[in-house]
Design a protein around this motif. Structure first.
Motif, PDB file in Angstrom:
ATOM      1  N   PHE A 714       0.976  -0.757  -0.101  1.00 12.40           N
ATOM      2  CA  PHE A 714      -0.098   0.432   0.368  1.00 12.40           C
ATOM      3  C   PHE A 714       0.755   1.183  -0.296  1.00 12.40           C
ATOM      4  CE2 PHE A 714       0.112  -0.698   4.369  1.00 12.40           C
ATOM      5  CZ  PHE A 714       0.985   0.819   5.220  1.00 12.40           C
ATOM      6  N   LEU A 715       2.499   1.482   0.547  1.00  8.41           N
ATOM      7  CA  LEU A 715       2.822   2.362   0.240  1.00  8.41           C
ATOM      8  C   LEU A 715       3.892   2.669  -0.925  1.00  8.41           C
ATOM      9  CD1 LEU A 715       5.832   1.593   3.475  1.00  8.41           C
ATOM     10  CD2 LEU A 715       3.592   3.655   2.718  1.00  8.41           C
ATOM     11  N   LEU A 716       3.969   2.012  -1.339  1.00  6.70           N
ATOM     12  CA  LEU A 716       4.646   1.488  -2.573  1.00  6.70           C
ATOM     13  C   LEU A 716       3.674   1.945  -4.104  1.00  6.70           C
ATOM     14  CD1 LEU A 716       7.543  -0.905  -2.503  1.00  6.70           C
ATOM     15  CD2 LEU A 716       7.752   2.086  -2.786  1.00  6.70           C
ATOM     16  N   PRO A 777      -5.166  -0.036   9.344  1.00  3.14           N
ATOM     17  CA  PRO A 777      -5.267  -0.431  11.249  1.00  3.14           C
ATOM     18  C   PRO A 777      -3.343   0.312  11.345  1.00  3.14           C
ATOM     19  CG  PRO A 777      -4.357  -2.337  10.229  1.00  3.14           C
ATOM     20  CD  PRO A 777      -4.779  -1.773   9.101  1.00  3.14           C
ATOM     21  N   PRO A 778      -3.559   1.208  12.680  1.00  2.00           N
ATOM     22  CA  PRO A 778      -2.777   2.650  13.168  1.00  2.00           C
ATOM     23  C   PRO A 778      -1.447   2.165  12.658  1.00  2.00           C
ATOM     24  CG  PRO A 778      -4.645   2.170  14.711  1.00  2.00           C
ATOM     25  CD  PRO A 778      -4.510   0.410  13.390  1.00  2.00           C
ATOM     26  N   ALA A 779      -0.630   1.146  13.310  1.00  2.00           N
ATOM     27  CA  ALA A 779       0.438   0.510  12.726  1.00  2.00           C
ATOM     28  C   ALA A 779       1.163   1.133  11.616  1.00  2.00           C
ATOM     29  CB  ALA A 779       0.955  -0.166  13.528  1.00  2.00           C
ATOM     30  N   LEU A 780       0.172   1.198  10.428  1.00  2.00           N
ATOM     31  CA  LEU A 780       0.772   1.014   8.974  1.00  2.00           C
ATOM     32  C   LEU A 780       0.495   2.799   9.192  1.00  2.00           C
ATOM     33  CD1 LEU A 780      -0.791  -1.636   7.189  1.00  2.00           C
ATOM     34  CD2 LEU A 780       1.595  -1.428   7.431  1.00  2.00           C
ATOM     35  N   ILE A 783       3.195   5.225   9.015  1.00  2.00           N
ATOM     36  CA  ILE A 783       4.127   5.352   8.541  1.00  2.00           C
ATOM     37  C   ILE A 783       3.973   5.277   7.737  1.00  2.00           C
ATOM     38  CG2 ILE A 783       5.312   3.357   7.347  1.00  2.00           C
ATOM     39  CD1 ILE A 783       5.372   1.165   9.352  1.00  2.00           C
ATOM     40  N   SER A 784       2.363   5.187   6.761  1.00  2.00           N
ATOM     41  CA  SER A 784       2.250   6.373   5.630  1.00  2.00           C
ATOM     42  C   SER A 784       2.320   7.766   5.740  1.00  2.00           C
ATOM     43  CB  SER A 784       0.456   5.408   5.305  1.00  2.00           C
ATOM     44  OG  SER A 784      -0.186   6.713   5.107  1.00  2.00           O
ATOM     45  N   ALA A 785       2.340   8.116   6.871  1.00  2.00           N
ATOM     46  CA  ALA A 785       1.923   9.625   7.412  1.00  2.00           C
ATOM     47  C   ALA A 785       3.708  10.192   7.435  1.00  2.00           C
ATOM     48  CB  ALA A 785       0.826   9.654   8.248  1.00  2.00           C
ATOM     49  N   ALA A 786       4.051   9.601   7.857  1.00  2.00           N
ATOM     50  CA  ALA A 786       5.092   9.397   8.037  1.00  2.00           C
ATOM     51  C   ALA A 786       5.853  10.091   6.618  1.00  2.00           C
ATOM     52  CB  ALA A 786       6.463   8.620   8.915  1.00  2.00           C
ATOM     53  N   THR A 787       5.948   8.668   6.463  1.00  2.00           N
ATOM     54  CA  THR A 787       7.069   8.698   4.509  1.00  2.00           C
ATOM     55  C   THR A 787       6.062  10.549   3.920  1.00  2.00           C
ATOM     56  OG1 THR A 787       4.705   7.661   3.283  1.00  2.00           O
ATOM     57  CG2 THR A 787       7.264   6.318   4.360  1.00  2.00           C
ATOM     58  N   ARG A 788       4.557  10.337   4.038  1.00  2.00           N
ATOM     59  CA  ARG A 788       4.662  11.887   3.308  1.00  2.00           C
ATOM     60  C   ARG A 788       4.434  12.794   3.969  1.00  2.00           C
ATOM     61  NH1 ARG A 788      -0.604   9.155   3.120  1.00  2.00           N
ATOM     62  NH2 ARG A 788      -1.334  10.427   4.942  1.00  2.00           N
ATOM     63  N   LEU A 789       4.810  12.814   5.488  1.00  2.00           N
ATOM     64  CA  LEU A 789       5.510  13.855   5.642  1.00  2.00           C
ATOM     65  C   LEU A 789       6.699  14.129   5.455  1.00  2.00           C
ATOM     66  CD1 LEU A 789       4.890  16.507   7.320  1.00  2.00           C
ATOM     67  CD2 LEU A 789       4.691  15.451   9.914  1.00  2.00           C
ATOM     68  N   VAL A 829      12.617   3.977   1.324  1.00  2.00           N
ATOM     69  CA  VAL A 829      12.808   4.302  -0.153  1.00  2.00           C
ATOM     70  C   VAL A 829      10.997   5.341  -0.127  1.00  2.00           C
ATOM     71  CG1 VAL A 829      12.580   3.428  -2.910  1.00  2.00           C
ATOM     72  CG2 VAL A 829      14.136   2.696  -1.031  1.00  2.00           C
ATOM     73  N   SER A 830      10.718   4.971   0.139  1.00  2.00           N
ATOM     74  CA  SER A 830       8.760   5.727  -0.106  1.00  2.00           C
ATOM     75  C   SER A 830       9.289   6.581   0.625  1.00  2.00           C
ATOM     76  CB  SER A 830       7.703   4.420   0.475  1.00  2.00           C
ATOM     77  OG  SER A 830       7.709   3.894   0.837  1.00  2.00           O
TER      78      SER A 830
END
Length: 2045
Positions: A714-716, A777-780, A783-789, A829-830
């Motif tokens: 879902f990240l890539l 789920p929050p754990a995922l 991470i997705s929010a962290a890569t965006r920020l 990488v993300s």
């Protein structure tokens, strides 16, 4: 290649070719043969059969590639089926022999495979003819399979499928053997083999009864096993097999099975049980499974579960919609049971539970949502409701258990939760799909849908509560009328139950969900609701700390409500902003010190509440930033919650978490997530100070993840380029099964997204393609929010920090090991890829060499990762890196690294990664520019793409090659040929199982075609060879079994068709498209529709014909799901549109249909109308269609409507079963488009007489007017439907029908129109729209239709009109009730919309009524004069017109007030924003201050007609003044300036009527001028015209004219605005209307000047005339000031019009080459009208000037008038004066007779100027001598006007007089009798000029020649009527001369004249034989003689005496006429008294 086109293989040509070319040549020949054989005669085939078979069988040994062997086999089979079959056994034996061969070398393999394929096709085509040979063949093939490799097994399975297909029941002896073989293949290693085996078994089950009887269990188990480790294609194929077998087992008739088995029919329960067992326990044997179950170790693999889910759908689809309707309740209970507590293992972990729920939802969506029509869906929704009620009872029982402990643990509660979630989701989706057609379902109290959903909001499980809220949101989106109602109900429950934790969360979810729905409801909710919700939220937050038990829930709920409230937008939020800022401020500690103290206090629970609260607050701020960006000013950003303290808390989280333990894990993760999300949307400068702290936390989050989850899927994907994702297989592509297939992408330990993970998703928009939001789920998600920020911040931090961050990330990758390392690498990488994307978007640079080096190391590491998705993302990242650095040396370096790697590396991973990197490298650099780089890339990729050991490397290399072809553009031309050969070679040799290679090849071919582009049309040999290769490649791909490769083929052909349309075989292409129209692959359907979309833009008719033809001659293997034969391609597309769920595809289908409609609807009118009617007829399926009001044609209408309702029950005639409302809306839109197409086509479509005539002449002709009944019926059906959107479309259609057909007369009943017979339908269609519960937008539309209907004049009888009129009256009553009585369901602006629609409708009716009355009064004015009883007759005549006016009159008092109020509102709303503070605080009459923005568009829609109506009303009352003495309005005396002062001085006034009138005048003028000053580009023509008409009406009465006449500045401003309008708008209607306003303004100024002069004369009556002050412009000096002068403004405007129409008038232009002098332009009709109007205005200008002023403007005016005359006097054929010439002569006359020419101050100047003007007229005669087209008559008339209208001194100057006389002389000699006649007429008037100095010179010069001409006539009698006219006019002129001559000359004249007259007489004999002209002349002369004789008797007698011949002639003529004269005189003398009285009467008339 042309050499390959022959029946026999051209062996000579073949042998000359090289290795690979041979293969191409063979394929081309086989392809040609395939087309040729079916059309070759049987004899020809038999003749060549032997040779052909030899050639074909010899090819078997040439190791043919997969496509070649298939074609070869097909052709062999066709030859044997059409030719002789005797040698077929030899061929079969040969094939068997080849198969038995012991040669196992790879080179021999293709030969074996070809033999296998041949056998398959031979048996398929010849079937039972081949007798018993099949047992050996099958045995042989099965034997070969035992040691075959995967390709062999694949081909054998497909061959067996073909054999079974051909043999049918005859193959029963082998069924068991085939079954055994296929069983083993169904669980094969190779996926392609599994697919082939599934197809084989599917064929087998047709005849093999045991598969669905005795062996059913084992087949089912086998399928389950096959699903294990399967891919998408296998799941699709096996689920089809499983579903079909089970459906077959259920429906099979017992009789088919012979009595030897004691077989009982299997029941639905058992079938469901079989599938359910697999779903719950997986594929392992049942006994073992139960053992595992006991141990608790078993878990069903996801792919098995997904496969079974698809099998359920196939099973139901096979049984069909009718079956599902009948068995729905059993099916539903089984499906829901899959997630119930009876199978705890299936749902024990959240991961499994969510997966199973997804599957269940998918089954329900695909069956209930996909198969059932709307009626059945409503029934299904009721069933689902019953299920919810049942579960609710169970939960209630469990919850009422007194013991708390047992209560919460009961399995019933937890077990019911998943069932409820699935049921609620499906219920929501169902209702949302049904839209407003679900209204009856919700109104049905027995079902209680709303009660059911609201009752489970209190369920103990959070996931049920939130799904119930989502369900409510769906209901609200579907039925906007429920939003307010539901909100009130939920808020009320929330406040009463605020001490129950379930109620607080449940109802807050519900309110948030409903608020999220508001943005999907255009009608909105009342503004006050925001206030209520804000108050509730504040209460919850403030009371949270009072009760520990529910403080957490209250905090969450309060913030959730505030966050959801933000979605209502700035208009609502700005009122609550201060309170929100305060709340935000309070929740965070104000300083770091406070945070420290906080840390020391509190316990785990208080921290949990605090973190939840703060996360909620952050969510609310994020929502505020996203939805109310307009309010985000710098000041607000400053006051946003102290961001630094939020970041401080972030840095402290880990220590707090350590102190208080695991309970804080989730809240702290959520807090992080929400803070990251907020920072990512805020402008980075707002938290610059915290950059370092945040960055630290981000790096930690990315590199030390809490979870060991591989989140790549879902990240890539968002970071990869969408084109590259195709490499990674179908899972990442869009498919119909995406919803369930997504789970397989995620690792087994990750749950898919689900609503309960983040309640805040409930008010946001669901993602693309999702029906329900799926937060992770929050754990995922953290991470997705962290890569965006990280991405956002990286582009804003300093370079040194960038380097540090990158190094830290690199080190963390190095330090971790194993799977953990891959996860860290993935996150890094993300994050980095996101930051490069941001840098590229903001055009930033990356930084120094060190930063680049670190970045490169990071990316290169990922390029060689084992995860293909990561390699893909890394390649894209590399491309972004090259873009950001944008340094060619750096890019070349990157390429070199990949080159080196590819040369040395042998492993698949690095080869694939680096080859893709080469393809992507230049993606963002504008393409490849270096040939050297290109050559290197091509060389390496060629090599890699031929690496047959690894299909992956081939696929990636070819994909990369396709990217390079694209990026190199024209540079690639040198490589096109070799690349094309490579692609073709691979297409012909790569095994079909390697679909990924074929897909890459398809993309290569596509890019090559694009590169060649239009060159493909060329005819040179190289081009045609390239073209043939491209077509060959497409053919190979079309034959490929993989659907995605077929999609590629279609898009290649689409490209080819675009560039070289002549070379694409359209009929083959269309037939291929029709076959795949209903494919189960979404991407293939998309490709098909996209191709059709392109084809129909060019050749719609051909495509449509080919489609029907291809179905008619279709081969046996083509059975499309849609019936193209009956309903054509158009119908098939409509059917597809109805079933299709993919939005993009639906849009494409609509556009395709629209193109087809625009190009074909007129030719195939009946067909299209029938299609639309069939679709719309389904609206009548609901039996609640409004009953038709049929008082007039009771019977017929009833019968008709009955037939509408009943006809559909017959299936055969109804191709569309229950289409959805969206399809019906589209059909209604199509009807409107058809009408507009017909309008552009031909007039017969709207003329019934013409249409009927032409239809009789040619019965194939078809005209719209003949289908009027259908059009009305369709509009009626749509307008009375349940769906509001459809009602709107129906009303729109009805309005168009009324507008277009209103004026068409009914030929059988003169005086009536054809629409009249549909009154009842129109009334019945409109009535429901005015029912109280109807939404305001429908009522508003219906008002428009009402006004159109009344205004159209279709119904002349007032009693009939009253029905529709009554509807408008009822609406008016509603409007009068005002704001108080407003509907509380919707936003206040909707009532504005409704009120304005009503007022606009009334305005339209009133305008039409006034216009009709005006027209009729004009027409019947003379009726007044005739009759003595004038009163009565007038009343009769004008009844029908004034009748309409009477209808309005009753309400006019009210209406006028409302109109003026609406205009006042509009005026306020158009004020610029700087006056906002001055607007009334409570809003206007019809809008509230809060909804001002929403109300604006409604005012813009309706102001123009209201303005016109108000102006007309004011005019009709004449701006009257109220007279208090009389108490009534004094109509007789308009207020003029002179009477005003007397009135006002005699009576005291509050606000005098004068002031009221002035206000109204300025209101109307102000709105008009404001609008006309700068009408927006999109301003409708109607608005501009209405505005100008309003101004015309305004100045039609004296009082407003006195206002504008007296205020010169106002007049000038208005004229300037009109001037600009004329310059910017080309429309003649607008320009004419503007000129009319100008004329009235000028007229007003004239009146003003006259009034001033008059009052001055009255006042200074005694004084001397000379002392009078000068009135008018120009005063004493004659100067006119531009900008201040009305005259100047008028002239400017007129010149603009004239020069635009006649450019020659502009002196500057006449020298330019564009305007050729002397060339006359013929004006258009509109142009003529414009010029005429401008000339009228010009001639009026001097009247508003002072004498001096008139002198200064006169030259200009004369120049223009004479200029127009000069340019337009062209001889016309019919002798008619052109309009412009007539107007210029009229204007000239008006000007010359102006009093100014005689006023003493200006007289001399005028005289001089007029003389010059006359000279100009005379000159223009001389100039145009060489041009023959000049019209002398017009110029002579102009001269005559000068002579007659000016004072004598102008024209009596000798030189001028001479020239004028000269002109007359010339004209008198004209050969044209018409010209002579006109000339005599003009002279007649000049001769009678009272002033002798004027007339005598003319008489002296011209009379002799006239007399001379008459004398000549004696010899040449007139030939025709025209010549006769000339002579008669000559006689009249001479008669007149005689009368005016002086006494002494008169006798002489008479003596000359009489002989002439007598010479015209004829004697009795001549009279009989004379021509008509001579007779008429004779009579005319005789009459004149009779008159002249008695007048001048002495002269007469003298003459008679002196000339006996004359006397004799006269006497004989008199005798001849005697008889007739006797009769005539007798008639006259009968009753002289009476006749004279009649004479008087008629004269009076």
């Amino acid at each position: 290649m042309e050499l390959a086109h022959s029946l026999l293989l051209n062996e000579e040509a073949y042998n000359q070719l090289g290795g690979f070319q041979k293969a191409e040549f063979i394929f081309e020949w086989l392809q040609y043969l395939e087309k040729l054989l079916p059309v070759t005669s049987r004899a020809d085939i038999r003749e060549n059969q032997k040779k052909l078979v030899e050639q074909l069988t010899s090819l078997l040994n040439n190791s043919p590639g997969p496509p070649t062997r298939r074609l070869l086999a097909k052709n062999l089979a066709v030859i044997y089926s059409t030719g002789d079959t005797f040698s077929v056994y030899q061929t079969i034996d040969k094939c068997n022999e080849l198969i038995r061969s012991k040669d196992d070398s790879p080179s021999y393999l293709p030969t074996k495979l070809a033999a296998v394929v041949c056998l398959g096709y031979l048996y398929k085509k010849l079937g039972r003819i081949l007798g018993n040979s099949f047992t050996d063949t099958v045995g042989n093939v099965l034997k070969a399979m035992k040691n075959a490799e995967s390709q062999g097994r694949y081909e054998i399975m497909l061959s067996l499928q073909n054999i079974l297909n051909g043999l049918g029941a005859a193959a029963i002896p082998c069924h068991r053997d085939v079954y055994k073989a296929a069983r083993s293949c169904l669980t094969d290693r190779s996926m392609a083999v599994r697919c082939a085996a599934a197809k084989c078994l599917l064929e087998l089950q047709d005849e093999a009864v045991f598969m669905w009887t005795t062996d059913l269990d084992s087949v089912v188990t086998l399928c389950f096993k096959s699903f294990e480790g399967s891919n998408y294609d296998v799941r699709l194929a096996v689920s089809k097999l499983l579903g079909t077998v089970l459906a077959r087992a259920l429906t099979s008739k017992q009789t088919r099975v012979s009595t030897k088995h004691n077989f009982r029919r299997i029941s639905l329960e058992e079938v469901m049980e079989l599938l359910g067992t697999g779903f719950l326990r997986g594929s392992c044997g049942f006994l073992r499974a139960s053992g595992d179950m006991l141990k608790g170790t078993s878990s069903v693999s996801r792919d098995v579960r997904v496969g079974i889910t698809q099998a359920y759908v196939v099973f139901v689809s096979t049984l069909g919609a009718k079956w599902l309707e009948r068995n729905f309740s059993a099916f539903l209970s089984h499906i829901l049971d899959l997630v119930s507590q009876s199978h705890p293992k299936a749902v024990q972990s959240p991961v499994d539970a969510i997966g199973c729920r997804r599957c269940v939802s998918f089954i329900l969506r695909a069956t209930v949502g996909g198969l059932l029509g709307e009626k059945a869906q409503i029934a299904a929704a009721k069933e689902i409701c019953q299920a919810i009620w049942k579960l609710k009872k169970v939960v209630d029982a469990a919850m009422s258990d007194s013991n708390l402990e047992t209560r919460l643990n009961t399995t019933d509660v937890t077990g019911s939760q998943h069932v409820l979630v699935c049921a609620l989701q499906e219920l929501g989706s169902l209702i949302q799909g049904l839209g407003t057609t679900a209204a009856p379902l919700l109104q049905d109290s027995s079902t209680g849908v709303l009660e059911a959903v609201i009752s489970v909001i209190l369920h103990p499980s959070i996931s049920v509560r939130i799904t119930a809220a989502w369900s409510l949101r769906c209901i609200a989106v579907a039925l906007p009328s429920y939003v307010s109602l539901l909100l009130d109900r939920c808020i009320e429950r929330l406040t009463t139950l605020k001490s129950s934790p379930e109620a607080v969360t449940g109802y807050s979810f519900a309110v948030a969900a409903l608020l999220g729905a508001v943005k999907h409801c255009p009608l909105g909710i009342p503004h006050g609701k925001g206030k209520v919700i804000m108050t509730v939220a504040e209460e919850l937050l403030c009371s949270a700390s009072q009760n520990g038990r529910i403080s957490l829930q209250r905090t969450q709920a309060g913030w959730l409500l505030i966050a959801a409230l933000m979605t209502l937008g700035p208009a609502v939020v700005q009122h609550h902003l201060p309170r929100m800022l305060l709340l935000w401020k309070c929740i965070f500690p104000s300083s770091p010190k406070d945070l420290e103290t906080e840390k020391t206090r509190g316990d785990s629970f208080t921290w949990q509440v605090t973190l939840e609260g703060r996360a909620g607050a952050l969510c609310a701020i994020k929502s505020f930033v996203s939805h109310c960006g307009g309010l985000l000013t710098d000041e607000v950003i400053q006051r946003l919650p102290p961001l630094p303290s939020a970041v401080d808390l972030l840095t402290q989280l880990s220590s707090i978490y350590k102190s208080y333990g695991n309970a804080l894990k989730t809240p702290s993760t959520i807090y992080r997530h929400k803070l990251y999300e907020l920072l990512a949307v805020l402008p980075p400068k707002t938290y610059e100070g915290s950059f370092c702290a945040v960055l630290k936390e981000l790096v930690t989050d990315l590199t030390v993840p809490d979870s060991q989850i591989d989140a790549s899927t879902f990240l890539l994907p968002p970071l990869c380029h969408e084109n590259d994702l195709i490499l990674l297989g179908p899972l990442l592509q869009e498919t119909d099964h995406r919803f369930i297939e997504e789970q397989l992408l995620l690792g087994s330990s990750i749950a898919s997204g689900s609503l309960e993970y983040d309640p805040h998703a409930i008010y946001e928009k669901a993602g693309k393609g999702d029906s329900v939001p799926k937060p992770l789920p929050p754990a995922l998600s953290v991470i997705s929010a962290a890569t965006r920020l990280f991405g956002v911040m990286f582009s804003h931090i300093a370079e040194s920090h960038r380097l540090q961050a990158l190094e830290q990330l690199l080190n963390s990758i190095k330090q971790t090991k194993g799977s953990r390392q891959q996860i860290v690498q993935l996150h890094v990488v993300s994050a980095f890829s996101t930051s490069l994307k941001h840098l590229a978007n903001c055009k930033g640079s990356l930084g120094s060499e060190e930063v680049r080096r670190s970045a490169l190391a990071l990316v290169m590491g990922a390029l060689e990762s084992n995860n293909p998705l990561l390699r893909c993302a890394a390649a894209e990242c590399l491309a972004r890196l090259a873009q950001v650095v944008s340094d060619s040396a750096f890019t070349a370096g990157l390429a070199q690294v990949s080159f080196d790697k590819l040369k040395s590396a042998r492993d698949v991973v690095s080869r694939t990664g680096h080859s893709l990197a080469l393809g992507c490298l230049y993606r963002y650099l504008g393409g490849i520019g270096s040939t050297q780089h290109l050559n290197a890339c091509v060389g390496i990729l060629y090599t890699l793409s031929q690496d047959s050991t690894s299909p992956d490397v081939q696929a990636w290399a070819l994909h990369s090659l396709s990217l390079i072809v694209d990026l190199a553009g024209p540079l690639y031309h040198v490589h096109v040929e070799p690349t094309l050969s490579l692609v073709l070679m691979l297409l012909l040799t790569v095994p079909p199982a390697y679909t990924e290679v074929h897909q890459s090849l398809g993309r290569c071919l596509n890019t090559l075609i694009t590169t060649l582009g239009p060159e493909l049309q060329g005819s040179s040999t190289t081009v045609s060879a390239l073209r043939t290769s491209c077509l060959l490649g497409c053919a190979v791909m079309q034959d490929n079994p993989d659907c995605l490769v077929q999609a590629q083929a279609i898009s290649c052909l689409q490209q080819l068709h675009m560039f070289a349309p002549r070379h694409v075989n359209l009929s083959n292409l269309v037939s291929c498209l029709c076959m795949n129209l209903c494919s189960s692959y979404l991407l293939l359907r998309r490709a098909v529709v996209s191709c059709l979309h392109q084809l129909v833009q060019r050749e719609a008719a051909e495509v449509s014909e080919y489609a029907v033809a291809s179905v008619k001659e279709s081969r046996e293997d083509f059975t499309p799901d849609v019936n193209i034969r009956e309903i054509g391609l158009e119908g098939a597309l409509l059917g597809l549109l109805d079933k299709e769920l993919d939005q993009r595809l639906c849009q494409d289908i609509k556009e395709t249909l629209t193109h087809m409609l625009t190009s074909m609807a007129v030719e195939k009118l009946s067909f299209w109308l029938k299609l639309c009617k069939d679709v719309l007829a389904a609206s009548a399926d609901f039996n609640t269609v409004a009953s038709v009001d049929t008082t007039q044609e009771e019977e017929t209408a009833k019968v008709d409507d009955e037939s509408v309702l009943t006809s559909d029950s017959d299936d055969r005639f109804h191709p569309f079963r229950n289409p959805r409302w969206s399809t019906r809306v589209f059909a209604a839109e199509c009807v409107c488009k058809i009408i507009s197409q017909c309008e552009n086509a031909c007039s017969a479509h709207f003329d019934i007489t013409l249409a009927q005539e032409r239809k009789q002449r040619d019965s194939r002709d078809d005209f719209l007017v003949l289908h009027l009944a259908d059009l009305v019926r369709m509009a009626f059906m749509a307008a009375t439907d349940h769906s509001d959107q459809l009602r709107l479309s129906g009303l729109q259609t009805l309005q168009i029908v009324v507008r277009k057909f209103a004026a068409i007369p009914e030929p059988e009943f003169p005086g009536h129109v054809i629409l009249e017979q549909y009154q009842a339908n129109v009334g019945a269609a409109l009535r429901p729209a005015f029912a109280p519960e109807t939404p305001p937008d429908v009522t508003a539309k219906a008002c428009q239709v009402c006004s159109a209907w009344i205004a159209s004049g279709v119904v002349s009888d007032l009693n009939d009109l009253r029905r529709v009129h009554q509807l408008l009256v009822s609406s008016l009553v509603k409007v009068q009730a005002g704001k108080e009585a407003q509907n509380q369901q919707y936003n206040e602006s909707t009532s504005t919309m409704e009120i304005l629609a009503v007022l606009k409708a009334w305005a339209e009716v009133y305008i039409v009524a006034v216009q009709k009355q005006k027209n009729q009064t004009d027409a019947h004015n003379h009726c007044l004069k005739i009759a003595n009883s004038a009163e009565e007759s007038y009343r009769d005549v004008t009844f029908s017109a004034s009748g309409l006016l009477d209808l309005v009159q009753a309400d006019l008092g009210t209406l006028s007030k409302l109109w003026l109020a609406a205009l006042q509102d509009f005026a306020l709303l158009t004020l610029p924003s700087e006056y906002a503070s001055q607007l009334p605080a409570e809003g206007g009459t019809f809008y509230t201050a809060e909804t001002i923005e929403n109300a604006r568009p409604h005012y813009y829609n309706s102001w123009a007609l209201i303005l016109y109506a108000a102006a007309l009303w004011l005019t009709s009352t004449g701006f009257v003044v109220v007279d208090p003495d009389e108490g009534v309005t004094n109509l007789s005396r308009p207020v003029t300036p002179t009477t005003m002062c007397q009135d006002s001085s005699t009576r005291p006034l509050v606000k005098s009527p004068e002031d009221v009138n002035t206000d109204r005048f300025h209101l109307i003028l102000g709105i008009s001028v404001e609008f006309l000053c700068s009408p927006r580009l999109d301003a409708a023509m109607e608005n501009i015209i209405a505005c100008l008409h309003a101004l015309q009406a305004l100045f039609d009465v004296p009082w407003p004219r006195s206002k504008i006449g007296g205020d010169q500045e106002l007049g000038v401003e208005l004229l300037n605005v009109l001037h600009r309008l004329i310059l910017t708008r080309e429309s003649p209607d607008i320009q004419l209307a503007a000129l009319e306003v100008v004329r009235l303004v000028l007229f007003a100024a004239q009146e003003h000047v006259k009034e001033k002069r008059r009052s001055a004369e009255v006042d200074d009556g005694a004084a001397e005339k000379e002392t009078l002050p000068e009135f008018g412009e120009g005063k004493d000096t004659g100067g006119l000031v531009p900008g201040k002068s009305l005259v100047f403004a008028t002239l400017e405007l007129c010149v603009c019009i004239l020069v635009r129409q006649l450019p020659q008038l502009n002196p500057k232009l006449t020298c330019s080459p564009a305007v050729q002098p002397g060339k006359h332009l013929l004006l258009s009709e509109d142009g003529s009208r414009l010029v005429a109007a401008a000339l009228v205005i010009l001639s009026d200008v001097p009247a508003i000037c002072s004498p001096e002023g008139s002198v200064s403007v006169l030259p200009t005016i004369l120049y223009l008038i004479i200029g127009v005359l000069k340019e337009t006097t062209v001889k016309s054929r019919d002798g008619q004066l052109p309009l412009v010439v007539a107007a210029s002569l009229q204007a000239l006359k008006g000007l010359l007779s102006s009093p100014m020419s005689r006023a003493e101050k200006s007289r001399t100047a005028w005289t001089d100027l007029l003389r010059s003007a006359l000279v100009s007229v005379l000159d223009c005669w001389d100039q145009d001598k060489e041009l023959q087209e000049l019209d002398e008559v017009s110029l002579l008339t102009a001269i005559t006007v000068f002579v007659m209208s000016t004072s004598p001194e102008v024209t009596t100057v000798e030189c001028l007089q001479k020239r004028c006389i000269e002109k007359f002389k010339i004209t008198l000699d004209s050969k044209d009798p018409l010209v002579q006649y006109k000339c005599y007429q003009l002279l007649h008037s000049i001769f009678q000029h009272p002033n002798k100095t004027v007339s005598y010179p003319y008489i002296h010069s011209l009379a002799p020649s006239i007399v001379g001409k008459l004398q000549e006539t004696e010899k040449a009698k007139p030939e025709n009527a025209a010549e006769l006219q000339v002579i008669q006019e000559g006689i009249k002129v001479v008669t007149a001369l005689t009368a005016t001559a002086e006494e002494e000359h008169r006798a002489h004249l008479v003596a000359c004249f009489l002989p002439i007259l007598i010479s015209f007489l004829l004697d009795e004999n001549a009279l009989v034989s004379a021509t008509n002209s001579a007779k008429n002349l004779h009579e005319f002369a005789l009459q004149n003689l009779m008159q002249i004789g008695p007048q001048y008797s002495s002269v007469f007698k003298k003459l008679m005496a002196s000339s006996p011949t004359l006397k004799a002639r006269l006497e004989s003529a008199v005798k001849g006429n005697q008889e007739s004269i006797k009769v005539k005189t007798a008639k006259h003398a009968k009753n002289p008294g009476k006749s004279s009285s009649i004479q008087l009467k008629t004269n009076f008339l």
